[in-house]
Write an enzyme that holds these catalytic residues in place. Structure first.
Site, PDB file in Angstrom:
ATOM      1  N   SER A  61       0.782  -1.247   0.000  1.00 15.72           N
ATOM      2  CA  SER A  61       0.000   0.000   0.000  1.00 15.72           C
ATOM      3  C   SER A  61       0.809   1.290   0.000  1.00 15.72           C
ATOM      4  O   SER A  61       0.223   2.369  -0.134  1.00 15.72           O
ATOM      5  CB  SER A  61      -0.955   0.016   1.197  1.00 15.72           C
ATOM      6  OG  SER A  61      -2.067  -0.810   0.939  1.00 15.72           O
ATOM      7  N   LYS A  64       0.225   3.912  -2.671  1.00 20.96           N
ATOM      8  CA  LYS A  64      -0.774   4.981  -2.610  1.00 20.96           C
ATOM      9  C   LYS A  64      -0.159   6.372  -2.459  1.00 20.96           C
ATOM     10  O   LYS A  64      -0.827   7.376  -2.719  1.00 20.96           O
ATOM     11  CB  LYS A  64      -1.749   4.691  -1.465  1.00 20.96           C
ATOM     12  CG  LYS A  64      -2.632   3.485  -1.773  1.00 20.96           C
ATOM     13  CD  LYS A  64      -3.314   2.916  -0.549  1.00 20.96           C
ATOM     14  CE  LYS A  64      -4.121   1.679  -0.948  1.00 20.96           C
ATOM     15  NZ  LYS A  64      -4.530   0.855   0.188  1.00 20.96           N
ATOM     16  N   SER A 116      -6.059   3.914   3.985  1.00 23.89           N
ATOM     17  CA  SER A 116      -5.560   2.960   2.997  1.00 23.89           C
ATOM     18  C   SER A 116      -6.685   2.335   2.179  1.00 23.89           C
ATOM     19  O   SER A 116      -6.696   1.134   1.887  1.00 23.89           O
ATOM     20  CB  SER A 116      -4.756   1.847   3.693  1.00 23.89           C
ATOM     21  OG  SER A 116      -3.863   1.232   2.804  1.00 23.89           O
TER      22      SER A 116
END
Length: 387
Positions: A61, A64, A116
């Protein structure tokens, strides 16, 4: 083997062993669990510590960070985004968007970074480029054109596992360094909590990065996890003397990723400092010549280092108190103002003198002509009288 060659061979062995001993001492000092790490000065980009930082790995993640800065820089945060069924069905962590729900791009970026939200990532991608695949092409183009590296390849906006979705610790440090220069991104990344009022979820979301909530000197940015990537973490932190970015990839547990990060941060804060020399106001002299900077000079050196400055052949030479070269910077030559004024006065004086000389010559020439005509006239009269 000659004596000279033998001495050279032994010297090379000693140098090799000493460098490896130093590297081993550095690794042992920090005792890091993560498979790849890097620590940089966020202002200069100087690498302060690294381990396998160019090894290609799965980011999870922390992807991102890139998605968010693209949305901020290339999207309109006031846009109203309609959530698709495809976005709603995205697995993993979410902000529980509903099909047909209308959400601003700004809110999606916040849900993406703080909680997230994988569904928020897909909604952003579809809004900006029509599909995840098209947005992935934008991601790769963005890092190539604006950040400048080619060790990574991005296949989606959220970081869910894809065998071709890869990066390195070094690349993620560069992406984060770029993103943190944007005030909007910095503000979102440092947000500890946010009231989330959505059709499918009404709650308060908290920044998933623990250290953002626990340490005042930590200013962002993102954690991540998928099975193939292990635990990944990107962290920015600041104190008076330096701003740091730490990246850790593939730790065995979330706790260990945070332990590694804090060890990296303390290592950076205790040992390094960002120094700067302003481009305005300061003049550097070399003999009769004067030089200035065109832009500010920033560099990284040991904390509390005594810095000396000297000019040599039009370059600023910066050394530490042990005489080691820290940085060389070309300077721009300038002409002293008083010399310029003197040149102007000399030119003006020569012009005046030139005009005076011309006037004097004209007067003399005129007098000569008058005298000539008077003498000639008298001669004519005498001739008339004798005839």
């Amino acid at each position: 083997m000659s004596l000279k060659k033998t001495i050279l061979f032994i010297s090379l062995i000693v140098l090799f062993l000493s460098n490896n001993i130093y590297a081993q001492e550095q690794q042992q000092k920090l005792l890091l669990n993560s498979e790849a790490v890097i620590l940089i000065d966020a202002n200069t980009g100087e690498v302060l510590y690294e381990k396998n930082s160019d090894q290609v790995m799965f980011p999870a993640s922390i992807t991102k960070i890139l998605t968010a800065i693209i949305a901020i820089e290339e999207g309109n945060l006031n846009d109203s985004v309609t959530v698709s069924e495809n976005a709603r069905q995205t697995g993993g962590t979410r902000v529980y968007l509903e099909p047909g729900e209308r959400v601003t791009l700004d809110k999606l970026v916040k849900g993406l970074l703080l909680n997230s939200g994988n569904d928020a990532g897909v909604a952003i991608a579809e809004h900006m480029d029509g599909s995840v695949e098209a947005f992935a092409r934008r991601m790769n183009r963005f890092v190539d054109e604006k950040i400048g590296f080619n060790h990574s390849n991005f296949e989606n906006p959220h970081g869910l596992y894809d065998e071709d979705h890869v990066t390195t610790a070094e690349d993620m440090a560069k992406i984060t360094q770029y993103a943190m220069e944007n005030p909007k991104f910095r503000k979102i990344a440092a947000t500890k909590s946010l009231k989330w009022d959505g059709e499918g979820w009404d709650t308060v979301i908290y920044n998933h990065h623990r250290l953002v909530r626990q340490r005042d000197d930590v200013t962002g940015v993102k954690n991540g996890f998928v099975g193939q990537a292990g635990f990944t973490l990107v962290t920015s932190a600041t104190r008076d003397h330096i701003d740091l970015i730490a990246v850790t990839l593939k730790a065995d547990t979330a706790d260990l990723s945070y332990v590694d990060t804090e060890r990296l941060l303390e290592y950076g804060f205790e040992n390094f400092q960002t120094y700067s020399i302003s481009a305005t106001g300061e003049v550097f002299n070399e003999g009769t010549m004067e030089y200035v900077f065109n832009e500010d000079l920033t560099f990284t050196a040991s904390k509390g280092e005594e810095i000396s400055e000297d000019v040599n052949n039009g370059e600023l030479i910066v050394k530490n108190n042990e005489g080691e070269l820290l940085v060389e910077q070309p300077l721009t030559q300038v002409q002293k103002p008083e010399k310029e004024e003197k040149v102007k006065k000399d030119v003006k004086a020569s012009q005046v003198n030139g005009v005076s000389s011309v006037n004097a010559f004209m007067v003399i020439l005129a007098l000569g002509l008058v005298t000539f005509f008077i003498i000639k006239t008298r001669n004519r009269r005498k001739k008339r009288f004798f005839y």
